[in-house]
Design a protein around this motif. Structure first.
Motif: not given
Length: 288
Positions: A63-64, A81, A152, A156, A159-160
């Motif tokens: 999950n990173g 997140e 980080d 992530r 990319l969503n």
């Protein structure tokens, strides 16, 4: 894994505060880059609950990157997140410009696309909310560990498909915001068009507060952060630097019952259940 990738210079009978490690699914190249970038020992592939030589880990898994207290019974991982969890829900079902942080920044009073400078970015949650509402947000985080977590999380989220447009409005820098704001203030001094050269429309501060009430430590990320980062003892200087270069206002997030930062009194406050926002106006926001 080659033993050459794993640090062998750990003190034998001493627990270090922080090390880097990963799971079998964690990115080894990223772990090695962090080892070199942060000058931290790398323990290789481990289970955090089995680690005894470090108090906490910058841990890479599927999950990173996360910050994980080591040893049995430790609280779960802390990570930046934005796609899932609380921030994902808030993105999809949040209160729009009616959210407290949005009201404090002034999004209910203006339709102008504001440039907000988040001088104490942390895990970027408030900055993400503001960016999701159309603000352009510059994030400053001076602590290298917290910066690594935030970078980080942003990577992530980029990319969503739903988050990518929001992340495009966010720019992260690893630098002391006090030093940067002081530099900008020196550059502005004496400029006949100082307003045009203001650092940002709104400067947002959320300094770590040396609160002793145990109820303020219930959030696991606060427990871990205080261990690694400590309190922001220079928050008064940061407020002064922000007021010198903000175009419209400075907003300071505080625990609801905490005193204001030393210096000028805020012009107004917005209170929530556990937090409040002290607002220091410089001049009126534009209507559009």
């Amino acid at each position: 894994m080659s033993r050459s990738n794993v640090s062998t210079d750990l003190p034998k009978d001493e627990t270090i505060p922080l090390a880097i490690a990963r799971s079998l699914l964690g990115d080894e190249h990223q772990a090695l880059w962090l080892r070199d970038e942060l000058s931290l020992p790398y323990l290789g592939v481990v289970r955090p609950k089995d680690v005894r030589q470090a108090s906490a880990l910058l841990f890479l898994d599927e999950n990173g990157l996360c910050l994980q207290v080591a040893g049995k019974g430790a609280a779960g991982p802390v990570r930046a997140e934005f796609v899932t969890g609380k921030m994902g829900y808030r993105r999809e079902h949040g209160g729009g410009a009616g959210q407290l942080v949005a009201r404090a920044v002034g999004l209910q009073k203006t339709k102008a696309g504001l440039h907000v400078l988040d001088a104490t970015a942390g895990l970027g949650q408030d900055a993400f909310v503001l960016a999701s509402l159309g603000c352009r947000v510059s994030l400053f985080e001076r602590n290298p560990v917290i910066h690594a977590l935030l970078a980080d999380g942003l990577a992530r989220a980029a990319l969503n498909v739903d988050c990518a447009p929001i992340i495009e409005r966010m720019t992260l820098q690893r630098v002391s915001s006090i030093d940067w704001l002081a530099y900008v203030a020196g550059d502005i001094a004496g400029d006949v068009d100082a307003d045009r050269n203001a650092a940002a429309d709104v400067i947002y501060l959320d300094p770590m507060f040396p609160h002793r009430d145990k109820s303020a430590l219930v959030k696991k990320e606060m427990q871990v952060f205080r261990t690694l980062v400590g309190d922001d003892d220079d928050s008064e200087r940061l407020l002064g630097a922000a007021l010198a270069v903000a175009r419209y206002r400075v907003v300071v997030k505080r625990p609801r019952k905490a005193p204001a930062i030393g210096g000028p009194e805020p012009g107004t406050r917005i209170e929530g259940k556990s937090s409040r926002y002290d607002i220091y106006p410089v001049k009126a926001l534009p209507a559009r």
